[in-house]
Design a protein around this motif. Structure first.
Motif, PDB file in Angstrom:
ATOM      1  N   VAL A  46       0.851  -1.193   0.000  1.00  0.00           N
ATOM      2  CA  VAL A  46       0.000   0.000   0.000  1.00  0.00           C
ATOM      3  C   VAL A  46       0.888   1.245   0.000  1.00  0.00           C
ATOM      4  O   VAL A  46       1.784   1.370   0.837  1.00  0.00           O
ATOM      5  N   PRO A  47       0.646   2.198  -0.908  1.00  0.00           N
ATOM      6  CA  PRO A  47       1.511   3.387  -0.983  1.00  0.00           C
ATOM      7  C   PRO A  47       1.246   4.363   0.160  1.00  0.00           C
ATOM      8  O   PRO A  47       0.297   4.202   0.925  1.00  0.00           O
ATOM      9  N   ASP A  48       2.086   5.377   0.264  1.00  0.00           N
ATOM     10  CA  ASP A  48       1.901   6.393   1.290  1.00  0.00           C
ATOM     11  C   ASP A  48       0.594   7.139   1.065  1.00  0.00           C
ATOM     12  O   ASP A  48       0.153   7.336  -0.076  1.00  0.00           O
ATOM     13  N   PRO A  49      -0.043   7.590   2.154  1.00  0.00           N
ATOM     14  CA  PRO A  49      -1.320   8.290   2.019  1.00  0.00           C
ATOM     15  C   PRO A  49      -1.183   9.619   1.285  1.00  0.00           C
ATOM     16  O   PRO A  49      -0.176  10.334   1.426  1.00  0.00           O
ATOM     17  N   LEU A  50      -2.240   9.946   0.510  1.00  0.00           N
ATOM     18  CA  LEU A  50      -2.332  11.270  -0.104  1.00  0.00           C
ATOM     19  C   LEU A  50      -2.815  12.264   0.938  1.00  0.00           C
ATOM     20  O   LEU A  50      -3.252  11.894   2.025  1.00  0.00           O
ATOM     21  N   GLY A  51      -2.774  13.551   0.594  1.00  0.00           N
ATOM     22  CA  GLY A  51      -3.015  14.582   1.583  1.00  0.00           C
ATOM     23  C   GLY A  51      -4.466  14.807   1.963  1.00  0.00           C
ATOM     24  O   GLY A  51      -4.743  15.388   3.011  1.00  0.00           O
ATOM     25  N   SER A  52      -5.440  14.360   1.139  1.00  0.00           N
ATOM     26  CA  SER A  52      -6.849  14.634   1.443  1.00  0.00           C
ATOM     27  C   SER A  52      -7.744  13.671   0.678  1.00  0.00           C
ATOM     28  O   SER A  52      -7.323  13.054  -0.316  1.00  0.00           O
ATOM     29  N   PRO A  53      -9.003  13.551   1.112  1.00  0.00           N
ATOM     30  CA  PRO A  53      -9.959  12.754   0.342  1.00  0.00           C
ATOM     31  C   PRO A  53     -10.127  13.267  -1.081  1.00  0.00           C
ATOM     32  O   PRO A  53     -10.320  12.474  -2.016  1.00  0.00           O
ATOM     33  N   ALA A  54     -10.057  14.583  -1.249  1.00  0.00           N
ATOM     34  CA  ALA A  54     -10.204  15.146  -2.596  1.00  0.00           C
ATOM     35  C   ALA A  54      -9.127  14.613  -3.528  1.00  0.00           C
ATOM     36  O   ALA A  54      -9.398  14.314  -4.701  1.00  0.00           O
ATOM     37  N   GLU A  55      -7.904  14.487  -3.046  1.00  0.00           N
ATOM     38  CA  GLU A  55      -6.826  13.947  -3.885  1.00  0.00           C
ATOM     39  C   GLU A  55      -7.096  12.483  -4.241  1.00  0.00           C
ATOM     40  O   GLU A  55      -6.781  12.034  -5.340  1.00  0.00           O
ATOM     41  N   VAL A  56      -7.690  11.730  -3.308  1.00  0.00           N
ATOM     42  CA  VAL A  56      -8.047  10.344  -3.608  1.00  0.00           C
ATOM     43  C   VAL A  56      -9.112  10.303  -4.694  1.00  0.00           C
ATOM     44  O   VAL A  56      -9.068   9.471  -5.607  1.00  0.00           O
ATOM     45  N   ALA A  57     -10.088  11.225  -4.632  1.00  0.00           N
ATOM     46  CA  ALA A  57     -11.139  11.278  -5.648  1.00  0.00           C
ATOM     47  C   ALA A  57     -10.552  11.533  -7.029  1.00  0.00           C
ATOM     48  O   ALA A  57     -10.994  10.935  -8.027  1.00  0.00           O
ATOM     49  N   GLU A  58      -9.562  12.410  -7.113  1.00  0.00           N
ATOM     50  CA  GLU A  58      -8.937  12.722  -8.403  1.00  0.00           C
ATOM     51  C   GLU A  58      -8.229  11.510  -8.995  1.00  0.00           C
ATOM     52  O   GLU A  58      -8.139  11.373 -10.217  1.00  0.00           O
ATOM     53  N   ALA A  59      -7.763  10.589  -8.109  1.00  0.00           N
ATOM     54  CA  ALA A  59      -6.950   9.460  -8.574  1.00  0.00           C
ATOM     55  C   ALA A  59      -7.730   8.155  -8.643  1.00  0.00           C
ATOM     56  O   ALA A  59      -7.144   7.093  -8.866  1.00  0.00           O
ATOM     57  N   SER A  60      -9.060   8.191  -8.451  1.00  0.00           N
ATOM     58  CA  SER A  60      -9.821   6.947  -8.302  1.00  0.00           C
ATOM     59  C   SER A  60     -11.116   6.965  -9.114  1.00  0.00           C
ATOM     60  O   SER A  60     -11.662   8.024  -9.445  1.00  0.00           O
ATOM     61  N   ASP A  61     -11.606   5.764  -9.403  1.00  0.00           N
ATOM     62  CA  ASP A  61     -12.932   5.573  -9.996  1.00  0.00           C
ATOM     63  C   ASP A  61     -13.920   5.008  -8.977  1.00  0.00           C
ATOM     64  O   ASP A  61     -15.116   5.255  -9.058  1.00  0.00           O
ATOM     65  N   VAL A  62     -13.401   4.235  -8.037  1.00  0.00           N
ATOM     66  CA  VAL A  62     -14.215   3.657  -6.962  1.00  0.00           C
ATOM     67  C   VAL A  62     -13.467   3.888  -5.666  1.00  0.00           C
ATOM     68  O   VAL A  62     -12.315   3.471  -5.527  1.00  0.00           O
ATOM     69  N   VAL A  63     -14.132   4.566  -4.701  1.00  0.00           N
ATOM     70  CA  VAL A  63     -13.473   4.885  -3.437  1.00  0.00           C
ATOM     71  C   VAL A  63     -14.218   4.227  -2.286  1.00  0.00           C
ATOM     72  O   VAL A  63     -15.423   4.431  -2.099  1.00  0.00           O
ATOM     73  N   MET A  64     -13.507   3.405  -1.510  1.00  0.00           N
ATOM     74  CA  MET A  64     -14.051   2.818  -0.284  1.00  0.00           C
ATOM     75  C   MET A  64     -13.787   3.761   0.888  1.00  0.00           C
ATOM     76  O   MET A  64     -12.635   4.169   1.093  1.00  0.00           O
TER      77      MET A  64
END
Length: 419
Positions: A46-64
């Protein structure tokens, strides 16, 4: 396209971290976020965490979203740096937190307003999250399920779509009731075994061997139809064995001085559990111009539900006249109540000393709740002075038989059960 779907995970606790590990093992490396910067340090692949949920949204199609409860879920999804700040139409949010159903609907509406899919997803067992060992229990639109399924299948051993929004959460909550309820059951059973000098490990050995797949736990559920109704014949077949075994458990608990409140509650509710105390749906009263149907209805009103089945298909003139005239046009008149007519008929039956007819009349009174057992006994005494003591003996016999049969058919009261 399923191979190119990008996954995200927010919240890297036992469940979220396990989901992230399972995704990485499946080759779908997730974008992750957690309030702890080092949360992924011990999560293989598992990679290092991104800085915010918004950054995860930009990098994902399905978010748990695997947070603890409602407030963190709201913040992750709709906060200042939440998923919806950077979400594009087509993103699917999968909520793994156990929250109340109104919160599910609230979050689903927020996502829908941004063109984002939303699935409520109960999961179990949480300790298998890192081994692709959980069941994903989904609620939401079929389209969102289909779009997210490839990602879900990379961390869940089974994906179960339970229905519309909220259905996944409701199923998870119901499943928890079974889990924790069974824990209480095991606690009382083990206490009984221990007090009787039995090692609870032997109890576990017996249960594991006799029912290795746990089918007995859900046997009642499987015997119900699609509407959750247990066939009456099944309940009546089970009841004697169920009550006998529970009575034995209560007797043993009393003898050993073990408190078993759940056993007591289960015994008290046995008939309700087996759906033997559920009143049948009321049958609409036939119109009076349908003379035969109305007569059959009045016959059942007079003598108890189902009494008319003995004559409803009979074509002989006497039976037809009994139904079409006596019950439809006399018992069915408004001048006297059914109770009034019953008392008159009881008096006539007493004068001819017909105990079997008295029993039928008295049973109708008990079934309809028109007369109590004490009132019927009082009627016997009153009639004895007018019909003669010999005839009253037959009246007493019929009334007593009706009372005994009616009492035997009733569930025991709590006070009776505790004696």
């Amino acid at each position: 396209m399923s191979d190119t779907l990008r996954a995200g995970v927010i919240g890297l606790g036992m469940i979220g971290g396990g989901v992230a590990v399972s995704l990485a093992r499946s080759g779908r490396i997730p974008a992750v976020h957690d309030v702890r910067p080092d949360a992924a340090a011990d999560l293989a692949g598992v990679p290092d965490p991104l800085g915010s949920p918004a950054e995860v949204a930009e990098a994902s199609d399905v978010v748990m979203v695997a947070v603890v409860d409602a407030e963190p879920a709201r913040d992750v999804i709709d906060g200042k740096d939440g998923l919806l700040r950077a979400a594009r139409p087509g993103l699917t949010v999968v909520l793994l937190a156990t929250v109340a159903l109104p919160v599910v609907h609230e979050l689903a509406a927020l996502c829908a307003g941004h063109g984002v899919g939303f699935l409520d997803c109960g999961v179990t067992p949480g300790d298998q999250a890192a081994e692709n060992g959980m069941v994903a229990i989904l609620g939401g639109e079929q389209r969102a399920v289909d779009e997210a399924r490839p990602v879900l299948a990379d961390w869940a051993k089974k994906v179960v779509h339970c229905g519309p929004s909220g259905a996944g959460m409701a199923t998870k909550i119901a499943r928890n009731v079974v889990t924790y309820g069974s824990w209480r059951t095991v606690t009382e059973a083990a206490a009984l075994a221990r007090a009787a000098g039995v090692d609870p490990a032997r109890l576990a050995e017996v249960i594991d061997t006799a029912d290795p797949e746990g089918r007995t736990l859900l046997q009642l559920l499987r015997m119900q139809d699609a509407d959750g109704v247990l066939p009456g014949a099944v309940g009546r077949q089970i009841e004697p064995l169920m009550t006998k075994d529970l009575d034995a458990a209560r007797d043993l608990a009393t003898a050993l001085g073990v408190q078993t409140p759940l056993v007591d509650a289960v015994r008290t509710q046995a008939r309700r559990t087996l759906q033997l105390d559920i009143e049948p749906a009321p049958v609409p009263t036939p119109a009076k111009d349908d003379v035969h149907a109305y007569g059959l209805h009045m016959m059942d009103q007079a003598y108890g539900p189902g009494f008319s089945t003995a004559v409803q298909d009979s074509a002989d003139p006497f039976s037809a006249g009994t139904v079409d005239y006596l019950f439809a046009q006399v018992w069915g008149r408004e001048g006297l109540s059914v109770r009034d007519r019953r008392l008159l008929t009881l008096g006539v039956a007493a004068t001819v000393a017909r105990s079997e007819l008295v029993q039928i009349i008295a049973n109708g009174a008990l079934v309809n709740g028109e007369l109590s057992a004490d009132q019927l006994r009082e009627a016997v005494l009153h009639l004895a002075l007018y019909t003669g003591w010999c005839k009253a003996t037959a009246t007493h016999t019929g009334v007593t038989a009706a009372i005994d049969a009616h009492s035997a058919a009733q569930p025991p009261t709590t006070a009776q059960e505790q004696q």
